[in-house]
Design a protein around this motif. Structure first.
Motif, PDB file in Angstrom:
ATOM      1  N   UNK A  15       0.808  -1.216   0.000  1.00 23.86           N
ATOM      2  CA  UNK A  15       0.000   0.000   0.000  1.00 23.86           C
ATOM      3  C   UNK A  15       0.842   1.267   0.000  1.00 23.86           C
ATOM      4  N   UNK A  16       2.016   1.253   0.647  1.00 20.30           N
ATOM      5  CA  UNK A  16       2.749   2.509   0.839  1.00 20.30           C
ATOM      6  C   UNK A  16       4.139   2.523   0.224  1.00 20.30           C
ATOM      7  N   UNK A  17       4.610   1.419  -0.358  1.00 21.84           N
ATOM      8  CA  UNK A  17       5.947   1.418  -0.960  1.00 21.84           C
ATOM      9  C   UNK A  17       5.916   2.151  -2.290  1.00 21.84           C
ATOM     10  N   UNK A  18       6.651   3.230  -2.371  1.00 22.40           N
ATOM     11  CA  UNK A  18       6.684   4.068  -3.571  1.00 22.40           C
ATOM     12  C   UNK A  18       7.612   3.429  -4.600  1.00 22.40           C
ATOM     13  N   UNK A  19       7.118   3.099  -5.799  1.00 25.20           N
ATOM     14  CA  UNK A  19       7.948   2.389  -6.780  1.00 25.20           C
ATOM     15  C   UNK A  19       8.818   3.283  -7.642  1.00 25.20           C
ATOM     16  N   UNK A  20       8.780   4.582  -7.429  1.00 22.37           N
ATOM     17  CA  UNK A  20       9.547   5.476  -8.293  1.00 22.37           C
ATOM     18  C   UNK A  20      11.033   5.417  -7.944  1.00 22.37           C
ATOM     19  N   UNK A  21      11.916   5.488  -8.951  1.00 22.38           N
ATOM     20  CA  UNK A  21      13.354   5.311  -8.698  1.00 22.38           C
ATOM     21  C   UNK A  21      13.946   6.356  -7.770  1.00 22.38           C
ATOM     22  N   UNK A  22      13.351   7.533  -7.720  1.00 20.15           N
ATOM     23  CA  UNK A  22      13.855   8.554  -6.816  1.00 20.15           C
ATOM     24  C   UNK A  22      13.559   8.278  -5.358  1.00 20.15           C
ATOM     25  N   UNK A  23      12.866   7.173  -5.067  1.00 20.67           N
ATOM     26  CA  UNK A  23      12.496   6.839  -3.689  1.00 20.67           C
ATOM     27  C   UNK A  23      13.290   5.646  -3.162  1.00 20.67           C
ATOM     28  N   UNK A  24      14.462   5.400  -3.724  1.00 20.24           N
ATOM     29  CA  UNK A  24      15.273   4.262  -3.290  1.00 20.24           C
ATOM     30  C   UNK A  24      15.581   4.312  -1.801  1.00 20.24           C
ATOM     31  N   UNK A  25      15.839   5.502  -1.280  1.00 20.84           N
ATOM     32  CA  UNK A  25      16.209   5.613   0.130  1.00 20.84           C
ATOM     33  C   UNK A  25      15.073   5.206   1.052  1.00 20.84           C
ATOM     34  N   UNK A  26      13.838   5.202   0.549  1.00 19.70           N
ATOM     35  CA  UNK A  26      12.683   4.850   1.374  1.00 19.70           C
ATOM     36  C   UNK A  26      12.246   3.403   1.186  1.00 19.70           C
ATOM     37  N   UNK A  27      12.933   2.644   0.342  1.00 21.77           N
ATOM     38  CA  UNK A  27      12.512   1.270   0.070  1.00 21.77           C
ATOM     39  C   UNK A  27      12.681   0.409   1.318  1.00 21.77           C
ATOM     40  N   UNK A  28      11.628  -0.244   1.797  1.00 24.33           N
ATOM     41  CA  UNK A  28      11.740  -1.067   3.008  1.00 24.33           C
ATOM     42  C   UNK A  28      12.602  -2.305   2.773  1.00 24.33           C
ATOM     43  N   UNK A  29      13.418  -2.658   3.758  1.00 23.13           N
ATOM     44  CA  UNK A  29      14.213  -3.879   3.642  1.00 23.13           C
ATOM     45  C   UNK A  29      13.336  -5.124   3.687  1.00 23.13           C
ATOM     46  N   UNK A  30      12.088  -4.987   4.110  1.00 24.35           N
ATOM     47  CA  UNK A  30      11.163  -6.118   4.132  1.00 24.35           C
ATOM     48  C   UNK A  30      10.838  -6.624   2.728  1.00 24.35           C
ATOM     49  N   UNK A  31      11.086  -5.817   1.701  1.00 23.88           N
ATOM     50  CA  UNK A  31      10.787  -6.239   0.334  1.00 23.88           C
ATOM     51  C   UNK A  31      11.525  -7.515  -0.040  1.00 23.88           C
ATOM     52  N   UNK A  32      12.780  -7.649   0.381  1.00 27.99           N
ATOM     53  CA  UNK A  32      13.574  -8.810   0.000  1.00 27.99           C
ATOM     54  C   UNK A  32      13.075 -10.106   0.597  1.00 27.99           C
TER      55      UNK A  32
END
Length: 669
Positions: free
Chosen positions: A257-274
């Motif tokens: 719901x809240x993970x922003x997929x835009x490349x400029x948002x790399x710093x906000x990518x949750x480590x839970x994705x992996x």
């Protein structure tokens, strides 16, 4: 062949689970909104759907505070539902996930009632990603449901009235510079439809919204539900402690719901994705396609030598997105991530920071004063030293692996060799030079080397130093908030300290009260303003790391399962290297393990099955394990195997006949 495989169907649960059929077409505009009653029996035998629907959240009254509200989203658009002023309706706050400091406040839409509410019941159904409500008023009844379309920045809402109740839609001005919205409505008797989107959204102008309500709503909802159903089926966790199982499902929902997929948002990518197996919804795929961010604006405010006087900006390593890129590489092995994105980002950060390093009388390179987040300004700040040490070491390793002839390599190697160790004392790792952790602090910034970096505090450090440092910080909790418990649980899981991890998770998710140290009913932090900042993803990461190891170069199954969980089942979780893991634990013992090998490289698998084992392999398309394969022992409960690319390995006891399908384990809490 093992006799058991002749009798049981071999289902590759991690590839989609039990017959992951696409969602059937719906008549969303015609059917009445209906919320599943609390405690209602499941109407499906699909264990994925059962588990996700069981994690629904219910409200007997919508909150006025958006931090406590139900949330809908697709990563670009997030909607929170609160009570309208005066209580006569529902206010929808429509905005972004909160990944940009310049993001405008949410726009406002209101669904207003004619009568005064007497009873309210709202349910956030995670399976369909839809909020449904029923409100009885002094004039009649209103039922409604709302969703944020997965495939477009559009909010859809339907409502039906009964008795003498009537509805009206309004768009009152939001406080400050709110997000401008465009919306259209459609009414047919007692049925109402609304579609809304940000005014600057591409491809969803007023005409497109009108056409959507006129002819395309049902198709859009069908696609929306199909995406969410497939998403939920890609991973499965069943625990005897149902409250934590529900928490896991809520975390997975919030991740999408809240993970922003835009490349400029790399710093906000949750480590839970992996570990959850959902890297595809994060920003790395878009960054690979579109290229790295064009500049390093994050360096402007990070001036070593002045500490927090320069503004409390993120450390350049974090702000560059390098940590998210490294996590994505760990779980995929995609060389493009290192070559095209990670290495250029690290080279810029290291080049920037190296100009501020000072040689001390000991011949080591030291950092001037920087700010340790949530702690203090200090020289040789452990937080920044750890990030810089990791950045330099990773940059050197990446350059060597890529066989790049970079003239800067010798300089980077010298930095790595001469960078000063972290300062320590009898309590563990210190905040920086001359500054120990002497009182409770909410942010363990001095433990950054432990998580997210997964390193020793410095080369040659005593292995006991990590545990001593964590327990010293965790022994002083007066200043802790919910985020402290989440991060502490993740760090404990990294060290495989199951008792501490479980203690912190239980406090975070189940402690009584409404203080800042426990989660709100919506499974988010109570104090954070934006939806992304409010998500306790470190706690979700902690839970998964107790089940599938996330460090090292081997696949580690059930590395730190608490004794309180005699049974557990996982399917579709991801281990570093891109290996997909299914496994079951029964009566305190691992019964079987199945691993989808991402490549044909030798694989060390710590399966944890005691006694003799057999290893079977199957190829893509097989309905059961194909043949036994040779496996060399690699220590207690571990084997070294050489799988064919794309093969699936199944490890079990000789003669055992396990049920390899996805199912719920027995509840004990």
């Amino acid at each position: 062949m093992n006799a058991g495989f002749a009798r049981r169907t071999f289902l590759r649960t991690s590839a989609g689970g039990l017959a992951a059929a696409s969602a059937s077409a719906v008549s969303w505009t015609a059917e009445a909104p209906l919320a599943r009653a609390a405690g209602a029996e499941a109407t499906t035998d699909d264990p994925h759907e059962q588990a996700v629907r069981d994690a629904r959240t219910e409200w007997n009254a919508l909150p006025r505070d958006p931090r406590l509200a139900p949330h809908l989203g697709n990563g670009r658009l997030v909607v929170r539902a609160v009570a309208a002023p005066g209580g006569r309706g529902v206010r929808l706050l429509v905005g972004g996930p909160g990944t940009r400091s310049a993001e405008p406040p949410a726009g406002v839409l209101e669904l207003l009632f004619l009568g005064a509410p007497t009873t309210t019941r709202c349910v956030l159904d995670l399976w369909d990603a839809e909020l449904t409500g029923r409100v009885t008023t002094t004039r009649g009844t209103v039922t409604f449901s709302a969703l944020v379309d997965r495939h477009s920045p559009t909010l859809l809402l339907r409502a039906r009235t009964e008795g003498g109740e009537r509805l009206s839609f309004t768009a009152p001005p939001s406080e400050g510079r709110g997000l401008p919205l465009r919306s259209v409505t459609r009414e047919h008797g007692d049925r109402h439809l609304l579609a809304a989107s940000p005014a600057d959204a591409t491809g969803v102008g007023e005409g497109a919204l009108r056409e959507l309500l006129a002819t395309g709503t049902d198709a859009a909802v069908t696609r929306h539900r199909a995406w969410w159903h497939a998403f939920h089926r890609r991973g499965y966790v069943s625990l005897p402690e149902r409250s934590l199982q529900r928490f896991h499902r809520a975390q997975t929902y919030t991740l999408a719901a809240v993970t922003d997929p835009r490349p400029g948002r790399l710093a906000d990518a949750p480590t839970l994705l992996g570990p959850s197996g959902h890297l595809d919804i994060g920003p790395v795929p878009a960054a690979l396609e579109q290229g790295p961010s064009p500049a390093f604006e994050h360096l402007a405010g990070a001036l070593p030598g002045v500490g927090s006087k320069a503004g409390r900006t993120d450390d350049p390593v974090r702000a560059s997105g390098a940590l998210a890129l490294w996590e994505a590489h760990r779980y995929t092995g995609d060389p493009r991530i290192v070559r095209d994105l990670l290495r250029p980002a690290l080279a810029g950060v290291v080049g920037y920071f190296s100009g501020f390093l000072m040689e001390g009388v000991d011949g080591r390179l030291h950092l001037p004063v920087t700010h340790s987040p949530g702690q203090a300004d200090v020289s040789d700040c452990t937080h920044d030293l750890s990030l810089l040490r990791w950045a330099v070491a990773t940059l050197v390793t990446a350059t060597r692996r890529l066989r790049e002839k970079d003239p800067r390599l010798a300089h980077w190697e010298e930095l790595a060799a001469r960078l000063t160790p972290c300062h320590t004392d009898t309590t563990g790792v210190m905040i920086g030079a001359g500054l120990r952790v002497a009182r409770s602090c909410a942010e363990p910034s001095h433990l950054t080397w432990l998580l997210p970096l997964r390193q020793d505090p410095h080369p040659g450090a005593d292995p006991a130093l990590a545990r001593r440092s964590l327990h010293h910080w965790a022994g002083m909790r007066d200043a802790w908030h919910a985020g402290s418990y989440a991060v502490g649980a993740a760090m404990a899981a990294t060290l495989r300290d199951a008792p501490l991890a479980l203690e912190l998770l239980r406090h975070l998710t189940g402690a009584p009260g409404d203080g800042a140290d426990v989660l709100a009913p919506n499974s988010l932090y109570r104090e954070a303003v934006s939806p992304r900042a409010a998500a306790p993803f470190p706690a979700g990461q902690a839970l998964l790391e107790l089940l599938v190891g996330a460090g090292g170069d081997r696949v580690d199954v059930f590395p730190a399962v608490p004794d309180d969980w005699p049974d557990a089942l996982v399917a579709g979780l991801l281990a570093p290297g891109g290996h997909v893991v299914d496994a079951e634990r029964h009566a305190g013992r691992t019964r079987w393990v199945r691993v989808g090998a991402a490549d044909g490289d030798p694989l060390t698998l710590r399966h944890g099955i005691d006694g003799d084992t057999e290893v079977w392999t199957s190829r893509p398309g097989d309905t059961m394990p194909h043949r036994r394969v040779a496996a060399r022992p690699a220590g207690p409960g571990a084997v070294l195997v050489h799988p064919a690319p794309g093969a699936t390995l199944t490890v079990l006891r000789p003669g055992d006949d396990p049920d390899l399908t996805v199912h719920q384990v027995a509840a004990v809490h």
